[in-house]
Structure formats: C-alpha cells, structure tokens
Motif scaffolding. Structure first.
Motif, PDB file in Angstrom:
ATOM      1  N   ALA A 220      -7.157   0.888  -1.226  1.00  0.00           N
ATOM      2  CA  ALA A 220      -8.226   0.394  -0.348  1.00  0.00           C
ATOM      3  C   ALA A 220      -8.667  -1.010  -0.761  1.00  0.00           C
ATOM      4  N   ALA A 221      -8.660  -1.265  -2.066  1.00  0.00           N
ATOM      5  CA  ALA A 221      -9.095  -2.581  -2.557  1.00  0.00           C
ATOM      6  C   ALA A 221      -8.158  -3.693  -2.085  1.00  0.00           C
ATOM      7  N   LEU A 222      -6.869  -3.389  -1.975  1.00  0.00           N
ATOM      8  CA  LEU A 222      -5.931  -4.405  -1.483  1.00  0.00           C
ATOM      9  C   LEU A 222      -6.310  -4.804  -0.060  1.00  0.00           C
ATOM     10  N   ASP A 223      -6.634  -3.812   0.753  1.00  0.00           N
ATOM     11  CA  ASP A 223      -7.045  -4.080   2.127  1.00  0.00           C
ATOM     12  C   ASP A 223      -8.334  -4.915   2.144  1.00  0.00           C
ATOM     13  N   HIS A 224      -9.292  -4.505   1.318  1.00  0.00           N
ATOM     14  CA  HIS A 224     -10.579  -5.200   1.222  1.00  0.00           C
ATOM     15  C   HIS A 224     -10.383  -6.677   0.854  1.00  0.00           C
ATOM     16  N   ALA A 225      -9.398  -6.945   0.005  1.00  0.00           N
ATOM     17  CA  ALA A 225      -9.174  -8.316  -0.481  1.00  0.00           C
ATOM     18  C   ALA A 225      -8.521  -9.204   0.566  1.00  0.00           C
ATOM     19  N   VAL A 226      -7.822  -8.596   1.510  1.00  0.00           N
ATOM     20  CA  VAL A 226      -6.962  -9.372   2.419  1.00  0.00           C
ATOM     21  C   VAL A 226      -7.493  -9.401   3.855  1.00  0.00           C
TER      22      VAL A 226
ATOM     23  N   GLN B  22       0.822  -1.218   0.000  1.00  0.00           N
ATOM     24  CA  GLN B  22       0.000   0.000   0.000  1.00  0.00           C
ATOM     25  C   GLN B  22       0.847   1.255   0.000  1.00  0.00           C
ATOM     26  N   GLY B  23       2.083   1.155   0.481  1.00  0.00           N
ATOM     27  CA  GLY B  23       2.919   2.341   0.624  1.00  0.00           C
ATOM     28  C   GLY B  23       2.406   3.198   1.766  1.00  0.00           C
ATOM     29  N   PRO B  24       3.122   4.277   2.082  1.00  0.00           N
ATOM     30  CA  PRO B  24       2.747   5.117   3.227  1.00  0.00           C
ATOM     31  C   PRO B  24       1.399   5.809   3.025  1.00  0.00           C
ATOM     32  N   VAL B  25       0.678   6.030   4.126  1.00  0.00           N
ATOM     33  CA  VAL B  25      -0.559   6.819   4.076  1.00  0.00           C
ATOM     34  C   VAL B  25      -0.208   8.212   3.551  1.00  0.00           C
ATOM     35  N   GLY B  26      -1.028   8.715   2.605  1.00  0.00           N
ATOM     36  CA  GLY B  26      -0.716  10.021   2.027  1.00  0.00           C
ATOM     37  C   GLY B  26       0.389   9.959   0.990  1.00  0.00           C
ATOM     38  N   GLY B  27       0.810   8.730   0.611  1.00  0.00           N
ATOM     39  CA  GLY B  27       1.852   8.576  -0.410  1.00  0.00           C
ATOM     40  C   GLY B  27       1.282   8.746  -1.807  1.00  0.00           C
ATOM     41  N   ASP B  28       2.060   8.328  -2.805  1.00  0.00           N
ATOM     42  CA  ASP B  28       1.696   8.575  -4.203  1.00  0.00           C
ATOM     43  C   ASP B  28       0.917   7.438  -4.846  1.00  0.00           C
ATOM     44  N   ALA B  29       0.277   6.568  -4.046  1.00  0.00           N
ATOM     45  CA  ALA B  29      -0.461   5.437  -4.636  1.00  0.00           C
ATOM     46  C   ALA B  29      -1.913   5.821  -4.880  1.00  0.00           C
ATOM     47  N   PRO B  30      -2.529   5.253  -5.942  1.00  0.00           N
ATOM     48  CA  PRO B  30      -3.952   5.528  -6.185  1.00  0.00           C
ATOM     49  C   PRO B  30      -4.796   4.962  -5.041  1.00  0.00           C
TER      50      PRO B  30
ATOM     51  N   VAL C 104      13.466  -5.573  -7.588  1.00  0.00           N
ATOM     52  CA  VAL C 104      13.301  -4.394  -8.449  1.00  0.00           C
ATOM     53  C   VAL C 104      12.151  -4.607  -9.442  1.00  0.00           C
ATOM     54  N   LEU C 105      12.068  -5.794 -10.033  1.00  0.00           N
ATOM     55  CA  LEU C 105      10.985  -6.042 -10.988  1.00  0.00           C
ATOM     56  C   LEU C 105       9.623  -5.925 -10.293  1.00  0.00           C
ATOM     57  N   ALA C 106       9.515  -6.479  -9.087  1.00  0.00           N
ATOM     58  CA  ALA C 106       8.253  -6.400  -8.347  1.00  0.00           C
ATOM     59  C   ALA C 106       7.919  -4.949  -7.999  1.00  0.00           C
ATOM     60  N   GLN C 107       8.918  -4.223  -7.541  1.00  0.00           N
ATOM     61  CA  GLN C 107       8.694  -2.825  -7.159  1.00  0.00           C
ATOM     62  C   GLN C 107       8.164  -1.999  -8.333  1.00  0.00           C
ATOM     63  N   ARG C 108       8.677  -2.278  -9.527  1.00  0.00           N
ATOM     64  CA  ARG C 108       8.286  -1.488 -10.703  1.00  0.00           C
ATOM     65  C   ARG C 108       7.050  -2.056 -11.402  1.00  0.00           C
ATOM     66  N   THR C 109       6.548  -3.196 -10.916  1.00  0.00           N
ATOM     67  CA  THR C 109       5.355  -3.792 -11.523  1.00  0.00           C
ATOM     68  C   THR C 109       4.098  -3.553 -10.691  1.00  0.00           C
ATOM     69  N   GLY C 110       4.217  -3.720  -9.366  1.00  0.00           N
ATOM     70  CA  GLY C 110       3.018  -3.746  -8.523  1.00  0.00           C
ATOM     71  C   GLY C 110       2.644  -2.412  -7.916  1.00  0.00           C
ATOM     72  N   MET C 111       2.070  -2.516  -6.737  1.00  0.00           N
ATOM     73  CA  MET C 111       1.743  -1.342  -5.926  1.00  0.00           C
ATOM     74  C   MET C 111       2.867  -1.158  -4.907  1.00  0.00           C
ATOM     75  N   PRO C 112       3.121   0.071  -4.426  1.00  0.00           N
ATOM     76  CA  PRO C 112       2.383   1.308  -4.686  1.00  0.00           C
ATOM     77  C   PRO C 112       2.904   2.140  -5.857  1.00  0.00           C
ATOM     78  N   GLY C 113       4.008   1.743  -6.536  1.00  0.00           N
ATOM     79  CA  GLY C 113       4.586   2.646  -7.535  1.00  0.00           C
ATOM     80  C   GLY C 113       4.850   2.038  -8.899  1.00  0.00           C
ATOM     81  N   GLY C 114       4.431   0.792  -9.141  1.00  0.00           N
ATOM     82  CA  GLY C 114       4.709   0.143 -10.422  1.00  0.00           C
ATOM     83  C   GLY C 114       3.598   0.358 -11.439  1.00  0.00           C
TER      84      GLY C 114
END
Lengths: 290, 290
Positions: free
Chosen positions: A30-36, A17-25, B139-149
């Motif tokens: 939220a959907a990742l959390d919902h799934a897990v 998910q990366g940090p809260v307030g980070g650059d992730a959509p 590195v491949l995972a980081q650039r593919t998934g969440m939060p920044g791929g």
C-alpha cells in the motif's frame, strides 16, 4: 494529466506490487501506491517523453518504461527526503508523507523498493533492444546514485563545507539530465548532445523552487514553505533577491532553448520549454499582459 | 579471502566513489567504503562465482560484475537493516554500524547509493553481452525489491500477521537464489534450473543463523546475539529445538546437493555445499571425529 505517463507509471507499480492477494506484505504494498499516486506534475517523465517524441519515438514501450522508471526514482527520493532524519516532513502533495502514514520502517523500504523497481522495469522492457535498455539503466543509475546523482546531492547536506555548484547539479539537475538523455536513448539517439538541455531545465526548476519556497504559503505549495531560510540552505533568492532570481530564471530558459539539438521535434521542444517558463514564474511576478 | 571477489567489489566501489578529490560529498564517500570493507564472508558472491565457473565462466568480467553487484545489494541491506527504525544496531562486523559512524542521513543515502551502484555496475559490464546484462539486472531486481525480494522480506516485519514461509523465502532466500541464478546467467545458461539450489542454500543459512543467534555470544558473532528471542522473531530453534534444527539443516543441505543441475562443475559445487555445511554447524554441535 498525461494519460500515457500515468498508464506507464501504473503498469510499473503493478509489477512491484505483485498480484492482489499475492505473497507481498500488504502495508509495504500500500505504501508504494501512496508514494506514487496521485502524482505531482510528473515533470521529469513528461520531458523524457517529449524528447523521445522529438527524436521519432520508434520504440514507444521503451520510452514508456524509461518515463516510469525515472518517475519511480523521483518518488523514491521524495519518500526518503521526507524521513525524520532529513526534512522530517508531515505532508507531501497535500496528504501525509509515507512515514507518517505507514511508519518509518515501511517508508525506508518503500523508497528502496521503488529504486529497485525502476531498474527492473527497464530490464523487463528490453525486448529486442537490450543495448538501449542497458544504456537507459546506466544513465539512470549515474544520475541517481554516487558520485554525481541525487544521492550525492542529498549527501552534500551532511557535509561541513558544501560545494554549492556540485550540490545543485547533483540534487536537482541530475534527474532533469536523465530525463532528456533517457528520452534520446529510448528513441535510439546518443545521450551526450542532450545533457545541456536537461542541465538548464534543472537549473531553472531549482531557481523556480527557490522563488516558490520564498513567496508561496504552505497551502499553495501542498508542503511546508520557507524551508530554505529555516534550514539556511543556499538559494537563488537569498543570493540575488526576488527580482534578480526572476531575471536569472529567464536567462537560463533562453539558454535551454538555444541548446536543443537539431531534431525533427526541435520547435515542439522549444515551445515546451517556453510553456514551463510561464508556469514556473509565480503569478504575482508575471508581467501584466496588455 | 577470495582475491577475485575482493577485486571485483573494490572496482565497483571505486566507480561509486568517483575519483579522489572529485566532486562527491566526502562523508557519504567514506560511508560507502565503511559499509563494504572489510567484508564479511562474501558468501553470496562466492556462490555466484562458483556456479559461473561450474558453467564454464566464458565472460569472466560479467561474472565479476554480477558478484560485485550482488554483494553491494547485500551490504546495502545490512546498512538499512541496522538503522534505528529497524534493528537499531550499534555494531556490525566488529565495528560501529554506518549510522553510528556517520549519522542516520548518510546511512540512508549510503544504502540507496549501493543499491543504485549495483545496477550501474551490471549496465557498465554489458559490453558485447547486453542480453545477459539485462537478464542479470532483471533477476537481481526481482530478488531485491518488491513483491518477493529482500525488501519484501524486511517488510513482513511491519505486518500484524506474518506469512512465515513468504517471509523467510524473501528475507534470506532471495539473494541466495540471485547468487545461483546470476552465476548461471553470467556464463550464458538459463536461470530457472538453478533456483532450487539457491533456495535450499538460503534455507540452510537461515537455520544456521538461527542456531548461531541462539548459541553464540556477541563477541563470537561480531554483532548482538539472542535477537530472535528478544524480538520474538520466528526461528527454527524456537520451533524445533537445537538438535531438531541441526538435523533439519542436514536434510536441507542434502536436498541442495541433489538439486544441482547437470553441468561440467557439478562435483565441485557439491563439494562447496558440503564445505558450507561443515562451517555452518556451530562447533559445539559438530560430531566428534574418530
């Protein structure tokens, strides 16, 4: 609820998910959390951790990463299997499926992201044991993708003629084999001797699922019941009848216990399989206790 | 066509398909092939191999695995992005998209399987270099998934408000950064100094794609044109006009060349970026040669 497993899964999810307030959509986040969360029974990671403990569990952070990675793959498979083009399911674990809650694009991406995250978690946990990490990644990939993992298992449902043995081995068995083998690898053991235990537990869960699908209601299962009959899917109940399936289930679990490799925690693992056996048999079918 | 890259991708695909006549579902097996061959320009693995060569390429089998893994992820992203819930594309590389040819369930599973296969290929190539393999996987995972791929990048298209910088960085930039960093890692170098080159090449491709989308026809592109305007997507052409975008593209490529870390193959890499610059500018806009 196993605190160790929940903590490992939560740590893995935070990474994705990366940090809260980070650059992730935010909706995909939220959907990742919902799934897990909240999870189901977390059966696969529980088996993984049990095998690792039975083998000494000398790299607990690697065991934790392996347990989390395996559960992420399982959750990803549920998100994708629920999509309109597969089961078109509205409810999972008693709440809306990911595509019902966040839409289909986000559900496809949530599944993809969870798959990727599983491998990232293992790579990041490598530390002083890169050889074990690589082996964990190899086994998890083998049991997830093509030609023999759960993707292959699901792929059989799009074939005109189904190889039923290959279908069950891949669709349900694969992640249980991953569970026992990854537990062994995390603790520094060879994976091969642990394949049979995983395969037999997987078969048992398949038969137990067939029984539940035939006997329980939607409210009892937290998801639609009677799906095997509705989709004309192969099922132990269709093949053997209810009592036949129950007795087949007992045979498989006996074989599972017999297959446990010699290790310090052998008796503990046998007790675990016996406990699952009891939980797997629908209450209505359990013998009355004296 | 680069024979080395095609051979590496073919070897990876064989692993995912399993033996002919094996226990894999045949339509999913065929769909993997459809998704990967014949390929597009294979730009990302070409950059990866070029960076590895510039750094000495002392573990060529690891470079090959990295190049194949990166291309598999790219192909997986195309299969999923083409799905009805995203671009709903009928044509890709001049032939039907995977879901048009094999149906939506198989297309979802083909994308999933290719993602998993990418990580399996890297794990299997580890050999005597498990530390490098783990770093490649990370590195491949980081650039593919969440939060920044690239999953995050695609996820931005489901948000009400888009962080345009994060969107482009993740959607297009991420796999170019993976290309330069994985090339360095495969050859035993640190990835950090190689991030800027990948990021700038990625930006350049984004602007070049915007130009192509605005200027070329469907027949010239092998896929529908004018999609940015049709979907009101952010685009350098919409923002800067055609001539402005062309001049911005030149600036970015100048910056890319300036960012190349000192290494034995520095001059070769600069020549590669210059060659891409020429290919990226639509012919109609190239200056007339004297």
């Amino acid at each position: 609820m196993d605190v160790r497993i929940e903590a490992a899964v939560a740590a893995a999810l935070s990474l994705g998910q990366g940090p809260v307030g980070g650059d992730a959509p935010s909706r995909l986040r939220a959907a990742l959390d919902h799934a897990v969360f909240p999870g189901g029974a977390r059966i696969r990671p529980t088996i993984l951790v049990s095998v690792a403990r039975a083998c000494g569990d000398d790299r607990p952070h690697l065991t934790d990463a392996a347990a989390a990675a395996l559960e992420l793959i399982h959750c990803a498979s549920l998100v994708h299997d629920d999509l309109p083009c597969f089961d078109d399911a509205d409810i999972r674990r008693g709440k809306p499926t990911v595509h019902r809650a966040y839409g289909e694009p986000v559900a496809v991406l949530a599944g993809d992201s969870l798959i990727v995250l599983a491998f990232e978690v293992l790579a990041r946990a490598a530390g002083e044991s890169p050889q074990r990490a690589v082996e964990l990644i190899r086994v998890l990939a083998q049991r997830t993708g093509m030609p023999g993992g759960i993707c292959a298992g699901q792929g059989w449902e799009s074939e005109a003629e189904v190889n039923v043995a290959a279908y069950h081995r891949a669709k349900t068995g694969a992640l249980f084999i991953a569970a026992t083998q990854m537990g062994a690898i995390a603790a520094g053991q060879e994976p091969e001797p642990w394949e049979e235990l995983g395969a037999r537990i997987g078969e048992a869960f398949q038969v137990a699922d067939d029984l539940k699908d035939a006997l329980l209601t939607e409210a009892e299962m937290g998801k639609p019941a009677g799906q095997d009959a509705a989709h004309a899917r192969p099922s132990a109940v269709a093949e053997l009848g209810v009592q036949g399936a129950v007795s087949y289930l007992k045979d498989i679990l006996g074989g599972a216990i017999a297959s446990i490799p010699s290790c310090p925690g052998e008796a503990m693992l046998a007790a675990m399989v016996r406990a699952y056996a009891e939980r797997m048999t629908p209450v209505a079918l359990q013998p009355v206790r004296g």
